[in-house]
Design a protein around this motif. Structure first.
Motif, PDB file in Angstrom:
ATOM      1  N   ARG A 204       0.873  -1.172   0.000  1.00  0.00           N
ATOM      2  CA  ARG A 204       0.000   0.000   0.000  1.00  0.00           C
ATOM      3  C   ARG A 204       0.905   1.215   0.000  1.00  0.00           C
ATOM      4  O   ARG A 204       1.731   1.386   0.906  1.00  0.00           O
ATOM      5  N   VAL A 205       0.793   2.038  -1.030  1.00  0.00           N
ATOM      6  CA  VAL A 205       1.652   3.209  -1.177  1.00  0.00           C
ATOM      7  C   VAL A 205       0.802   4.462  -1.049  1.00  0.00           C
ATOM      8  O   VAL A 205      -0.122   4.671  -1.839  1.00  0.00           O
ATOM      9  N   ASP A 206       1.119   5.260  -0.050  1.00  0.00           N
ATOM     10  CA  ASP A 206       0.456   6.554   0.128  1.00  0.00           C
ATOM     11  C   ASP A 206       1.412   7.632  -0.369  1.00  0.00           C
ATOM     12  O   ASP A 206       2.430   7.926   0.263  1.00  0.00           O
ATOM     13  N   ASN A 207       1.103   8.198  -1.523  1.00  0.00           N
ATOM     14  CA  ASN A 207       1.970   9.203  -2.131  1.00  0.00           C
ATOM     15  C   ASN A 207       1.684  10.623  -1.657  1.00  0.00           C
ATOM     16  O   ASN A 207       2.343  11.562  -2.118  1.00  0.00           O
ATOM     17  N   SER A 208       0.718  10.793  -0.762  1.00  0.00           N
ATOM     18  CA  SER A 208       0.333  12.147  -0.368  1.00  0.00           C
ATOM     19  C   SER A 208       1.461  12.949   0.279  1.00  0.00           C
ATOM     20  O   SER A 208       1.483  14.182   0.135  1.00  0.00           O
ATOM     21  N   PRO A 209       2.443  12.305   0.994  1.00  0.00           N
ATOM     22  CA  PRO A 209       3.531  13.138   1.532  1.00  0.00           C
ATOM     23  C   PRO A 209       4.489  13.663   0.466  1.00  0.00           C
ATOM     24  O   PRO A 209       5.261  14.584   0.727  1.00  0.00           O
ATOM     25  N   VAL A 210       4.445  13.077  -0.732  1.00  0.00           N
ATOM     26  CA  VAL A 210       5.432  13.397  -1.758  1.00  0.00           C
ATOM     27  C   VAL A 210       5.019  14.666  -2.494  1.00  0.00           C
ATOM     28  O   VAL A 210       3.855  14.845  -2.859  1.00  0.00           O
ATOM     29  N   GLN A 211       5.987  15.537  -2.729  1.00  0.00           N
ATOM     30  CA  GLN A 211       5.698  16.789  -3.415  1.00  0.00           C
ATOM     31  C   GLN A 211       5.193  16.532  -4.838  1.00  0.00           C
ATOM     32  O   GLN A 211       5.535  15.532  -5.468  1.00  0.00           O
ATOM     33  N   VAL A 212       4.390  17.454  -5.336  1.00  0.00           N
ATOM     34  CA  VAL A 212       3.832  17.357  -6.683  1.00  0.00           C
ATOM     35  C   VAL A 212       4.596  18.283  -7.619  1.00  0.00           C
ATOM     36  O   VAL A 212       4.703  19.483  -7.369  1.00  0.00           O
ATOM     37  N   TRP A 213       5.126  17.703  -8.686  1.00  0.00           N
ATOM     38  CA  TRP A 213       5.723  18.475  -9.764  1.00  0.00           C
ATOM     39  C   TRP A 213       4.914  18.228 -11.032  1.00  0.00           C
ATOM     40  O   TRP A 213       4.224  17.214 -11.147  1.00  0.00           O
ATOM     41  N   HIS A 214       5.017  19.138 -11.974  1.00  0.00           N
ATOM     42  CA  HIS A 214       4.244  19.023 -13.202  1.00  0.00           C
ATOM     43  C   HIS A 214       5.180  19.042 -14.404  1.00  0.00           C
ATOM     44  O   HIS A 214       6.122  19.835 -14.456  1.00  0.00           O
ATOM     45  N   ILE A 215       4.923  18.151 -15.346  1.00  0.00           N
ATOM     46  CA  ILE A 215       5.640  18.175 -16.614  1.00  0.00           C
ATOM     47  C   ILE A 215       4.599  18.205 -17.737  1.00  0.00           C
ATOM     48  O   ILE A 215       3.526  17.605 -17.628  1.00  0.00           O
ATOM     49  N   SER A 216       4.920  18.935 -18.783  1.00  0.00           N
ATOM     50  CA  SER A 216       3.989  19.055 -19.904  1.00  0.00           C
ATOM     51  C   SER A 216       4.770  19.036 -21.199  1.00  0.00           C
ATOM     52  O   SER A 216       5.987  19.297 -21.221  1.00  0.00           O
ATOM     53  N   ASP A 217       4.080  18.718 -22.272  1.00  0.00           N
ATOM     54  CA  ASP A 217       4.691  18.686 -23.592  1.00  0.00           C
ATOM     55  C   ASP A 217       4.172  19.870 -24.391  1.00  0.00           C
ATOM     56  O   ASP A 217       3.012  19.876 -24.817  1.00  0.00           O
ATOM     57  N   PRO A 218       4.983  20.905 -24.617  1.00  0.00           N
ATOM     58  CA  PRO A 218       4.511  22.088 -25.340  1.00  0.00           C
ATOM     59  C   PRO A 218       4.024  21.775 -26.749  1.00  0.00           C
ATOM     60  O   PRO A 218       3.295  22.580 -27.342  1.00  0.00           O
ATOM     61  N   ALA A 219       4.430  20.623 -27.298  1.00  0.00           N
ATOM     62  CA  ALA A 219       3.957  20.259 -28.626  1.00  0.00           C
ATOM     63  C   ALA A 219       2.478  19.875 -28.617  1.00  0.00           C
ATOM     64  O   ALA A 219       1.860  19.768 -29.679  1.00  0.00           O
ATOM     65  N   HIS A 220       1.929  19.655 -27.425  1.00  0.00           N
ATOM     66  CA  HIS A 220       0.513  19.299 -27.295  1.00  0.00           C
ATOM     67  C   HIS A 220      -0.133  20.194 -26.233  1.00  0.00           C
ATOM     68  O   HIS A 220      -0.440  19.750 -25.127  1.00  0.00           O
ATOM     69  N   PRO A 221      -0.362  21.458 -26.569  1.00  0.00           N
ATOM     70  CA  PRO A 221      -0.923  22.389 -25.581  1.00  0.00           C
ATOM     71  C   PRO A 221      -2.351  22.048 -25.194  1.00  0.00           C
ATOM     72  O   PRO A 221      -2.853  22.559 -24.196  1.00  0.00           O
ATOM     73  N   GLU A 222      -2.995  21.176 -25.993  1.00  0.00           N
ATOM     74  CA  GLU A 222      -4.362  20.794 -25.654  1.00  0.00           C
ATOM     75  C   GLU A 222      -4.421  19.805 -24.487  1.00  0.00           C
ATOM     76  O   GLU A 222      -5.472  19.592 -23.897  1.00  0.00           O
ATOM     77  N   LYS A 223      -3.260  19.209 -24.152  1.00  0.00           N
ATOM     78  CA  LYS A 223      -3.218  18.237 -23.070  1.00  0.00           C
ATOM     79  C   LYS A 223      -2.791  18.922 -21.769  1.00  0.00           C
ATOM     80  O   LYS A 223      -1.852  19.729 -21.769  1.00  0.00           O
ATOM     81  N   PRO A 224      -3.448  18.599 -20.663  1.00  0.00           N
ATOM     82  CA  PRO A 224      -3.044  19.211 -19.386  1.00  0.00           C
ATOM     83  C   PRO A 224      -1.701  18.672 -18.924  1.00  0.00           C
ATOM     84  O   PRO A 224      -1.302  17.558 -19.301  1.00  0.00           O
ATOM     85  N   PRO A 225      -0.977  19.421 -18.122  1.00  0.00           N
ATOM     86  CA  PRO A 225       0.279  18.912 -17.570  1.00  0.00           C
ATOM     87  C   PRO A 225       0.047  17.662 -16.730  1.00  0.00           C
ATOM     88  O   PRO A 225      -1.028  17.470 -16.147  1.00  0.00           O
TER      89      PRO A 225
END
Length: 678
Positions: A204-225
């Motif tokens: 059972r893995v609780d990821n809530s303590p882990v910080q959230v980072w975002h990555i996105s692909d500028p070639a697809h601006p229609e997709k959310p990060p």
């Protein structure tokens, strides 16, 4: 586009397509299951079975016939699994068998299938989609799988599909490894079946303590990060607990000091015992815990400590059929295999990993020389070397039959009991010819590649290292040199040196950098270059350096701190700020940032930006979730602020594997211009 060798490398995925991989052997040694694509440029893998007695091969599950596409529809979980395993193929990416290797479970395009070896029948099981991490129990009756972060079970005939554990929080997963386990510990599993198939142990893995980072692909601006839970050095890790889940609905939590030992490095459940191996955050203590599945209580079976770090060895711990405990110990300057606490391998033979246990015979890989990883067997009566031709060898053994997967200077092959499996791989248009050396006072393992047909005269130099803890580059395997030989054929002497900290030379070499993380790593490249110049006619006024990941860091480090030696650098996916890289990997050698801030500061490259005097090309895949693009962006910003010209090549849609058509040609043009060769 014109047909080129770099294009052939890309289409064949480094000539790995068409080669057999991922082996499972029947207990009596009568058959071997494996994955293989249908050709050297076909990325869709199918499931094959090999009859050991007759030598016949049979396609058991044709991924294309089952509806797989070249691109392959994958869940995000499956895509992430393949990224961690550095697998760029499509089709069947993994399979799992019962104890008799008669019934096989696998996923394809997010669907669950079962194959029967005897009848040849392949059936889709109506599990909830998308299906991930499917594994059949040892008795062949039940299949566990992950769906929507929960762990479920279904009978092999598609009946009684039900949850075993469902997420009890928005960031909770069941049956999946956390990021650090799969990226840094080589633990790709998140649950394990009991030998009797009546229960399993799941993370059972609780990821809530882990910080959230975002990555996105500028070639697809229609997709959310993409929101990524990424535990950088010094930041909170995921909270991992283990639970024994019965098919009858029972649940027992495994009890250990999770605050003191937050890393689960291995779980082993065999006929002898249920073992859980844990490690503390500084990685200085590792414990093997024996678990009572009925109560969850644990007993410390063994504890290992180290002043710097304890080393995880893949495949360990394990038991022989008679119940002897297999483990490892660092004895002087040798990593040795031990059986019930007694070393059974000699000094100087460096244990790499445990591959198989066949009764009381153990198959393992080890190094006598870091340029060659050989296979060995140990039994209570003998220690024998299985492979003798230098190369990189992997393998499996069961029922007295050994599968040998060999990568040598002559090529790539797979044999079963000494008989070859067919290779459907493409024939390379360029054949690398590395010359292997031991250079300088530290006998740096070094490979030198010259232009095909070279007849003399000074050559500009391209250093092409990796230099990190994960792998060597100067090895007796031609498959490691496709890029290096191509660059050599463009008019370079390519020099590849494995410096201090690279694997295969023993514990002292692993730790030889001491408290200076970048200094010895860079000095070894300088020393190898100068030593190579005593053997070859090298133009030391034109020296470039290229690398990816750890090699990318090394390339940037070289032009920033030793511009007197290196005149141009190409840094692919470099770690530039040590505080932005993953916790388990980074803290192993640099310690905790709060306790060793100077180690992180001296190793990071951001403050070196004002000193750039040489051409530097930074390359980064924009959806890299291992070394995040922020590393290149941050160094580029510092260079810009300091007024230092440089080049940045973003790769839309590319991950850390960074395989993009045309990349080598772009690098070549940069090198020629930067070194005055255009």
């Amino acid at each position: 586009m014109a047909y080129t060798f770099p294009g052939q490398v890309a289409r064949t995925q480094g000539f790995t397509l068409g080669l057999a991989r991922n082996f499972a052997i029947a207990p009596d040694g009568s058959r071997v299951l494996f994955l293989r694509t249908a050709g050297g440029e076909d990325p869709v893998a199918g499931l094959w079975v090999y009859d050991v007695a007759t030598g016949e091969e049979r396609l058991l599950a044709d991924a294309a016939a089952l509806g797989a596409t070249t691109a392959g529809e994958m869940s995000e979980r499956e895509r992430a699994r393949r990224e961690r395993a550095r697998d760029r193929s499509a089709g069947i990416g993994a399979f799992n068998t019962d104890a008799d290797v008669r019934t096989i479970a696998f996923t394809l395009d997010m669907r669950l299938f079962v194959a029967d070896v005897s009848s040849g029948e392949v059936t889709e099981v109506g599990a909830r989609e998308p299906v991930a991490e499917a594994r059949i129990d040892p008795t062949g009756h039940w299949i566990a799988y992950v769906h929507d972060d929960g762990l479920r079970v279904i009978s092999r005939d598609g009946k009684d599909d039900r949850p075993l554990a469902e997420p009890d929080g928005p960031e909770v997963t069941w049956g999946l490894p956390e990021h650090e386990a799969s990226e840094s510990m080589d633990r790709f599993e998140g649950y394990w079946w009991a030998p009797d198939g009546r229960s399993l142990i799941a993370a059972r893995v609780d990821n809530s303590p882990v910080q959230v980072w975002h990555i996105s692909d500028p070639a697809h601006p229609e997709k959310p990060p993409t929101a990524l839970r990424y535990p950088a050095a010094g930041t909170p890790n995921a909270d991992v607990s283990l639970h024994v889940l019965g098919l009858d609905g029972s649940r027992v939590e495994v009890d250990w000091d999770r605050k003191a030992f937050e890393y689960v490095t291995r779980v082993t459940w065999d006929a002898t015992d249920l073992l859980v191996t844990v490690q503390n955050r500084p990685q200085t203590v590792m414990r093997i815990l024996a678990v009572d599945p009925a109560t969850g209580r644990t007993t410390v079976l063994r504890e290992d400590t180290a002043a710097d770090w304890t080393t995880i060895v893949s495949g360990l711990p394990a038991h022989t059929a008679s119940g002897a405990l297999l483990w490892t110990v660092e004895d002087g300057d040798t990593r040795r295999l031990i059986v019930d606490g007694v070393p059974v391998t000699p000094p100087g033979l460096q244990l790499d990993r445990l591959l198989s246990v066949d009764g009381d015979t153990v198959l393992f890989s080890a190094f006598q020389d870091p340029a060659s990883r050989e296979l060995w067997t140990w039994s209570p009566t003998s220690l024998e070397q299985v492979t003798t031709v230098p190369g990189l060898h992997d393998g499996r053994r069961r029922g007295g039959v050994t599968v040998v997967d060999a990568r040598t200077l002559e090529g790539e092959s797979v044999t079963v009991g000494g008989r070859p499996l067919r290779s459907l791989a493409a024939v390379p248009e360029v054949v690398p010819v590395p010359r292997l050396h031991r250079l300088g006072e530290r006998e740096l393992r070094t490979a030198v590649l010259l232009p095909t047909g070279y007849e003399g005269g000074p050559l500009p130099v391209l250093m092409d290292p990796y230099g990190g803890r994960a792998a060597q580059r100067a090895v007796a395997a031609r498959s490691r040199y496709w890029a290096s030989q191509w660059f050599a054929d463009q008019g370079f002497a390519v020099v590849i040196a494995d410096g201090r900290g690279t694997p295969g030379r023993g514990p002292a070499w692993d730790r030889a950098r001491g408290d200076d993380h970048p200094g010895p790593r860079l000095q070894d490249q300088v020393d190898a270059l100068h030593a190579a110049a005593s053997h070859y006619d090298l133009d030391l006024t034109r020296v470039g350096i290229r690398g990816w990941s750890a090699g990318g860091y090394l390339a940037a480090l070289a032009v920033l701190r030793r511009p007197d030696v290196f005149h141009a650098g190409i840094a692919g996916a470099p770690v530039t700020d040590m505080l932005l890289y993953s916790s388990h990997w980074q803290e192993r050698t640099l310690g905790l940032p709060a306790e060793n801030p100077q180690m992180y500061a001296q190793s990071s490259l951001i403050d070196d930006a004002p000193g750039l005097r040489r051409p530097l090309l930074l390359i980064h895949g924009l959806v890299d979730d291992n070394v995040l693009p922020v590393h290149t962006m941050r160094l580029s910003a510092a260079l810009l602020a300091a007024g230092r010209p440089h080049t940045v090549l973003p790769l839309p849609g590319a991950s850390h594997m960074g395989a993009v058509d045309g990349l080598w040609e772009f690098e070549l043009a940069f090198l020629r211009q930067s070194l005055g060769l255009a």
